[in-house]
Write an enzyme that holds these catalytic residues in place. Structure first.
Site, mmCIF file in Angstrom:
data_model
loop_
_atom_site.group_PDB
_atom_site.id
_atom_site.type_symbol
_atom_site.label_atom_id
_atom_site.label_comp_id
_atom_site.label_asym_id
_atom_site.label_seq_id
_atom_site.Cartn_x
_atom_site.Cartn_y
_atom_site.Cartn_z
ATOM 1 C CB ALA A 1 27.198 31.281 30.841
ATOM 2 C CG HIS A 2 27.370 26.598 29.885
ATOM 3 N ND1 HIS A 2 26.221 25.172 28.607
ATOM 4 C CD2 HIS A 2 27.427 27.687 28.689
ATOM 5 C CE1 HIS A 2 26.238 26.304 27.602
ATOM 6 N NE2 HIS A 2 26.398 27.154 27.998
#
Lengths: 347, 347, 347
Positions: A240-241
C-alpha cells in the site's frame, strides 16, 4: 542449442569421465532425465538415481565415490550444485536474449532510451521516461511520463509503471505487475460518500529487486513508497501507499502490507500474511503464512504466527490446544458437577 | 510547473506572510520538504516541524499563533488541510491531463467516441462500444463489444472490460483490473468432470466508483453484478458473479466476495476478508481484516471479526484468551487432581 | 438477435403453448424478465413467478401442471434447465464469435497459426509459437517463443504466456492471467542478500481446463508445473513452481498453492485457502474457505477446515467453542475459588 560433455567441462573447469562427445540439448532433474539431457547430482540423498538415470551427462562433485555402474558421462567439478546453477543461468540468458526495438511500439520523442535495449511490440514509453542500458521492456508494457528504469532491468510483458516512479538497476518485474497506482485514500464526507485524496507521491524501487506477477505497489500520497535493495516479492502481493520494505526482505505470494507500515531488513514473510497500517517491523522478523500482524514488532529476529500474530511457538501450542477445546469444555462441566456434589457433602 | 507564494495565495484565497516571490516546484510533507517545496501544517501535533522545515512555502491555518521563528513563507487560509487538498487535486489534474487519440489504436467504426477524450496507443474499442465525454482510456486497455463508459471516467493502462458491461460517470479504474470475466460456474457431471455454465449476464458499475489495480469483477450468470454509486474498491479484490455492493461501501485490498452475496450500503470491509456466497450484509456493517463471514448479518452498524466472524469485541477477547489456552488446560488438569483428592477426603 | 417461440421450440425439440410468433431478444431470470425476454422455469420453488412474469416466452418442463393463468408463451421440453443451458451456450457462442487476424498484431514469421483462428489487435505471437485450429487469442495477449496453444482454446485479452509453455485443447484462460512466470526461488548468500535460482522449466496445461482472471501459474525450476485435464481455477489464484493439480480439481478465488505441492484429483478447494509447499493432498479432499493446510493429507474424500487445517466438523466445533472461551476462563476461575474453599473446609 546442443553441447558435448567436453564443452561443458571447459565451461565449468571440470574433468570428463566417460564419453567426451556425449551430447545434450536440454536440462532435467536426474530422476526425470531422458536421453540427451544434462543433469546434476549434489545431494547424496539422490545418489541412487545416478545409477538408473537416462541422462546423457551428469555433473557431480569431484570427490563422489561411485558405488555402482553409471551409463551417463560424468563431469566432475568442485561443487556440482554451483556448477549446475552456472549452466542454468547461461541457459536462461540465451532464452531471454532479446534486443532491438520491435514495431509497432510507442516511444515518445522526449523519452531517453539507453544502449542495447529491447523494447517489445505494443510497449509504450511516455514523455520524459528513461530506459537504462541493457534493459528489456517486453511487449504490452507501459512506462508513463518521467518514469526512470535503470540498467540491466527486465520488465516482462504487461508491466505498467505510473508517472514519476523510479526503478533502479538489475531489477526484474514479472508480467502485469502494477507500479505506482493510486494509494487507497478517501476522506468521508457528511452525506456518507467519500472524497478522493489525490495521491501525488511515487514508488522508488532500489537495485537488485525482483517482483513477481500481478503484484501491486501503490504510489505514496506524498513522498515515496520504497522497496529497498535486494527485496524479493512474489506474485499477487499488495504493497500500500507510503510503505517501506527494508533491504533483502522476502515476501511470499498473496501477502498484503497496509499503508505507511515500515518493514525492516532481512524480514521473511510467508504467503497470505496481512499487516495493518502504520506499524514498524523489526529487522530479521519472520512471519508464518496467513499471519495477521496488528501491532509493531520491536524485538529483532523473532518468529511470529496466527491472527493476531503472537510468538510462533506459543501460537502453535494455542492452535493445537484449540483442537482440544470442546473436550476441555466437557471436562470443566464435569468438574463443576463434582464440585457441586462435594459442596453438598461438605456443607 | 513553478508557482510563487503570491500565485498560491490567489488560488486559495489566502494571505501571504513573508516573501510573496518565494517559488515552489514540488509538493512535500513538512518534515521531508526541501528548498523549492510547498507544504502544509494542519495537525498541531506537527507544529514543531514548522520551525525547522526546509520548505519554501507552507500553507497554515489563519488562526495559527507562531511560537518560534519560521524561515518559510506562510500562506494563511481558513483551513490548511482543505486548501492543500485543492492544490493536490490541481497538481494531479495537470499530471493526468492527457487528450487526443494516439496511434496505433483500434477503434471499431461502429464505436462511439465522445468529445475531449484520450484514447491511448494500443487500446481497443470494440463494435458498439461507447466512450463518454472527457473520459480517458489509457494505453493497452480493451473495451469489448457494446461496452458503455460514461463521462469523466479514467481507465488506467491495461484495464479489460468484457462485452455488454456498463460503467457510469466519474468512474476511475486502475491498471489491469478486469471487469466482466466469466463467473465461476460449473455443473458436475457423472464422470467426475465439470461442464461450464455459460455466463451471459454483465457488470454494471454506477457513478463515482473507484476500483484499484489487478482487481476482478465477474459478470453475472444472468442479470448483473452491480457496484452501486460511490463504492471504493482497493487492489486485488475478487467480486464474484451476481454480487451486489451497496452505495458508498469501501473494501480494502485482497478481500473476496463470493457469488450472489448482497453487501449493504456504507459497509467497511478490511483487507483479506472473505465472504461466502448467497448471504446478505446489513448497511453500515464493519469487518476486521482477515475476517471470514459465513452467514448473513441482519443488524445494522455493528463490528465483526474472526473466522467464522462474530462480534468484534467478543472475538478480540476470544483470540486473546486463545493465547492463554495452553495455561487454561494446565490449570484444569490441576483442578482435576485437587478434586480427586477432595473426593478421597470427603468420601 | 431476435427469435420467435416457434424457432426456439424447433431448436430445443419442444412444443409451443400460446403464441408461436412471440419474439424475444434477450435472456433473463423469470423474476426479473421484461417484455421481449426468454426465461425458464425448472425449480418448482419459483413456480409462483410463472404467473406474474413479464417474459414473452418461458421454457418449462413437459409435465408442468399449471395452477393459474400465464400470459407468456410456453415452450414445453423434457428438461427445462438443460434446454435453457443449450440456449445460453448458443447465445454465448454467438457473442464470442470472433475470427480473423486484426491489425496491428505481431506474428513472428516462424510462428504457426492454425485454421479459423482469431488473433486480436496488439497481440504478440513469438517465434516458434503455435496456435491450434479454431482458437481465439484476444487483443493485448502475448505468447512467447515456442509456446504451444491447442485447438478450440480461448485466451481472453491480456493473457501472457512465457516461453516454452504448453497448453492443450479446449482451454479457456481469462484476462490478464500469467502462465509461466518465474518460480520464487532464491538462494541466501553470506552477506544477507539473495541470489536468483534460474527457473528453466515450463507450465503444462492439459485439455478442458478453465482458468480465471488475474491468476498466476509459475513455471517449474526444472521440469513442469502441471495442471491436469478438467481443472477449474477461479480468479487471483497463485500456483507456485513445480506444483501439480490433479484432474477435475476445482479451486476458488484467491487461494494459493506453494511450491512442489501435489494436489490430487477431484479435490475441492474453497476461496482464500493456503497450502504450504512439498505436501501431497489425497483425491477427493475438500477444504473450507480460508483454511491453512500445513501437512499432507493421505485419507481420500475427507473435509478439512481451519488453520492449521483439521477435520472440518471438529474445527467447526472448536471455533464455536472459541467464542465461549472467555466464559470458560471465568468458570474455571470460579471453580478454583470453590475448590480452595472446599480445601479449607475439608482440611
Amino acid at each position: 542449442m546442443q553441447f558435448t560433455a567436453h564443452q561443458i567441462s571447459l565451461l565449468l573447469g571440470g574433468t570428463v569421465e566417460g564419453n567426451p562427445d556425449a551430447t545434450v540439448n536440454q536440462l532435467a532433474k536426474i530422476e526425470e532425465a531422458q536421453n540427451g539431457s544434462l543433469s546434476f547430482l549434489a545431494n547424496p540423498k539422490y545418489e541412487q538415481f545416478l545409477y538408473t538415470t537416462n541422462a546423457s551427462v551428469v555433473i557431480v562433485n569431484k570427490d563422489l565415490v561411485l558405488t555402482g555402474e553409471v551409463s551417463a558421462t560424468l563431469v566432475r567439478v568442485d561443487n556440482a550444485y554451483t556448477a549446475f546453477s552456472v549452466v542454468l543461468e547461461q541457459y536462461n540468458t540465451l532464452k531471454l536474449n532479446k534486443s532491438g526495438i520491435e514495431q509497432p511500439s510507442f516511444i515518445h520523442p522526449d523519452a531517453q532510451i539507453g544502449d542495447n535495449v529491447y523494447i517489445g511490440a505494443f510497449s509504450y514509453i511516455g514523455p520524459g521516461a528513461k530506459v537504462g542500458n541493457n534493459s528489456k521492456i517486453y511487449p504490452n508494457s507501459y512506462l508513463a511520463d518521467n518514469v526512470t528504469i535503470g540498467d540491466n532491468c527486465t520488465l516482462f510483458p504487461g508491466v505498467k509503471v505510473y508517472f514519476d516512479c523510479v526503478i533502479g538497476n538489475n531489477v526484474i518485474i514479472h508480467s502485469n505487475t502494477i507500479i505506482g497506482s493510486d494509494g487507497f485514500g478517501f476522506a468521508p464526507t457528511e452525506d456518507g460518500s467519500y472524497k478522493k485524496v489525490s495521491q501525488i507521491g511515487n514508488v522508488v524501487i532500489e537495485d537488485n529487486v525482483e517482483i513477481g506477477a500481478n503484484t501491486t505497489i501503490d504510489r505514496a500520497t506524498m513522498g515515496s513508497t520504497i522497496i529497498r535493495k535486494g527485496v524479493k516479492l512474489d506474485n499477487l502481493i499488495q504493497i500500500a501507499h507510503n510503505v517501506e520494505i527494508g533491504a533483502n526482505t522476502v515476501i511470499a505470494a498473496q501477502s498484503g502490507i497496509s499503508g505507511s507500515t515500515k518493514v525492516g531488513e532481512r524480514v521473511v514473510i510467508g504467503g497470505q500474511v496481512g499487516m495493518v497500517g502504520h506499524i514498524t517491523i523489526a529487522n530479521g522478523s519472520q512471519f508464518q503464512a496467513q499471519s495477521g500482524v496488528s501491532r509493531s514488532i520491536t524485538e529483532e529476529n523473532k518468529k511470529w504466527g496466527g491472527t493476531p500474530a503472537f510468538a510462533f511457538n506459543d501460537q502453535l501450542r494455542s492452535h493445537i490446544a484449540l483442537q482440544r477445546l470442546p473436550n476441555l469444555e466437557k471436562k470443566v462441566a464435569e468438574l463443576e458437577k463434582l464440585i457441586a456434589e462435594l459442596r453438598n457433602v461438605s456443607i
